[in-house]
Design a protein around this motif. Sequence first.
Motif, PDB file in Angstrom:
ATOM      1  N   GLN A 217       0.840  -1.187   0.000  1.00 13.13           N
ATOM      2  CA  GLN A 217       0.000   0.000   0.000  1.00 13.13           C
ATOM      3  C   GLN A 217       0.884   1.249   0.000  1.00 13.13           C
ATOM      4  OE1 GLN A 217      -2.618  -0.711   3.455  1.00 13.13           O
ATOM      5  NE2 GLN A 217      -4.301  -0.887   1.999  1.00 13.13           N
ATOM      6  N   LEU A 218       0.463   2.235  -0.784  1.00 11.29           N
ATOM      7  CA  LEU A 218       1.132   3.528  -0.849  1.00 11.29           C
ATOM      8  C   LEU A 218       0.177   4.582  -0.296  1.00 11.29           C
ATOM      9  CD1 LEU A 218       3.550   5.241  -1.955  1.00 11.29           C
ATOM     10  CD2 LEU A 218       2.226   5.494  -4.052  1.00 11.29           C
ATOM     11  N   LEU A 219       0.611   5.283   0.738  1.00 13.06           N
ATOM     12  CA  LEU A 219      -0.218   6.297   1.384  1.00 13.06           C
ATOM     13  C   LEU A 219       0.317   7.671   1.002  1.00 13.06           C
ATOM     14  CD1 LEU A 219      -0.344   4.731   4.980  1.00 13.06           C
ATOM     15  CD2 LEU A 219      -1.737   4.137   2.983  1.00 13.06           C
ATOM     16  N   VAL A 220      -0.532   8.487   0.410  1.00 12.36           N
ATOM     17  CA  VAL A 220      -0.140   9.838   0.006  1.00 12.36           C
ATOM     18  C   VAL A 220      -0.672  10.821   1.038  1.00 12.36           C
ATOM     19  CG1 VAL A 220      -0.235  11.590  -1.809  1.00 12.36           C
ATOM     20  CG2 VAL A 220      -0.227   9.153  -2.418  1.00 12.36           C
ATOM     21  N   ALA A 221       0.217  11.642   1.575  1.00 17.15           N
ATOM     22  CA  ALA A 221      -0.155  12.571   2.643  1.00 17.15           C
ATOM     23  C   ALA A 221      -0.796  13.836   2.075  1.00 17.15           C
ATOM     24  CB  ALA A 221       1.068  12.945   3.464  1.00 17.15           C
ATOM     25  N   LYS A 222      -1.716  14.396   2.867  1.00 13.83           N
ATOM     26  CA  LYS A 222      -2.239  15.721   2.538  1.00 13.83           C
ATOM     27  C   LYS A 222      -1.209  16.796   2.840  1.00 13.83           C
ATOM     28  CE  LYS A 222      -7.157  14.757   3.359  1.00 13.83           C
ATOM     29  NZ  LYS A 222      -8.319  15.056   4.244  1.00 13.83           N
ATOM     30  N   ASP A 223      -0.509  16.631   3.963  1.00 12.69           N
ATOM     31  CA  ASP A 223       0.471  17.616   4.408  1.00 12.69           C
ATOM     32  C   ASP A 223       1.674  16.877   4.981  1.00 12.69           C
ATOM     33  OD1 ASP A 223       1.984  19.610   5.562  1.00 12.69           O
ATOM     34  OD2 ASP A 223       0.316  20.565   6.605  1.00 12.69           O
ATOM     35  N   SER A 224       2.816  16.968   4.303  1.00 13.57           N
ATOM     36  CA  SER A 224       4.003  16.236   4.757  1.00 13.57           C
ATOM     37  C   SER A 224       4.431  16.649   6.155  1.00 13.57           C
ATOM     38  CB  SER A 224       5.162  16.449   3.779  1.00 13.57           C
ATOM     39  OG  SER A 224       5.527  17.814   3.707  1.00 13.57           O
ATOM     40  N   LYS A 225       4.101  17.864   6.570  1.00 15.52           N
ATOM     41  CA  LYS A 225       4.497  18.366   7.887  1.00 15.52           C
ATOM     42  C   LYS A 225       3.766  17.644   9.020  1.00 15.52           C
ATOM     43  CE  LYS A 225       7.360  21.563   6.471  1.00 15.52           C
ATOM     44  NZ  LYS A 225       8.809  21.412   6.711  1.00 15.52           N
ATOM     45  N   LEU A 226       2.702  16.907   8.687  1.00 16.21           N
ATOM     46  CA  LEU A 226       1.924  16.205   9.711  1.00 16.21           C
ATOM     47  C   LEU A 226       2.220  14.705   9.713  1.00 16.21           C
ATOM     48  CD1 LEU A 226      -1.543  17.971   9.186  1.00 16.21           C
ATOM     49  CD2 LEU A 226       0.244  18.538  10.843  1.00 16.21           C
TER      50      LEU A 226
END
Length: 300
Positions: A217-226
Amino acid sequence: MSNINLIIEERPASIGSFMVGRLLPFREKRMVGPFAFIDHMGPVCLSDSENVDVPPHPHIGLSTLTYLFEGSIMHRDSMGNEVEIKPGQVNWMTAGKGIVHSERTPGYLRNSDKMLHGLQIWVALPKELEEMEPEFFHVEEAGMPEWTEQGVHFKLIAGEVFGRKSAVPVYSPLYFIELKSTGRQSVKIGEHLFGESALYILDGGIEAEGNTFSPKQLLVAKDSKLCAFDMLENTTIYIFGGEPLPEERIIYWNFVATTPERIEEAKTMWLEQTFPPVPGETEFVPLPLQNKNIKPQHPN
């Protein structure tokens, strides 16, 4: 609010010799930062009569990154490089205005059983470097910073982050990081990341926001800072991303460019075999359908 913007499952794709798991591009997410293409190869066991044989094929407008977990591949290219890549090393090939290469099982392994497992990645070049001269670098494991924090082992395979820099010579702000943990560990690294970011689970699993995620599974973040999660026991993950490129990229077969005209030019060059050849190689991968006017296929 969830910081997971998109979950991408590995999708089977054929590269001729065997099937791979495709992660990028994806309909809903064509790129993550400058990362335009990621294939998970294997793990596959090849018998004494099976070998990797990808004949010469061209690239433009990108850098390729090959990183193996198991096995070995012999790289040959039109600049005359002939290099065997082994687990833990990186082959970084920058196509620029055009390069041709082949990928094969080394001769000494061709008549024995062998494993192959790894990642093949394309990184789009900034527009101003699309037509740069081709380059090739082979980076040993010693050129990739490694460290341990709170029970998690980090390796910076490419890019610059955490105040460290890999020896892989990238051309835009990016990072490609390996994290390994033998026991359950909490990870909070968002303060170090930038741009767009995604997390790929190779082994084990992670827990985030009350959900458990598994291999492939590949999870794409909304905000890398979180970026924060828990690694489960015996887990290996890869976090990659960076500053997105301002222009949209067109991907056709092995070509990446900012204009359709450049793609058409590369197609014609390959049909007419005016790309530089790979020394000692006579085979080549034909342009799909042998028709320079066909439309690019959109990945599933």
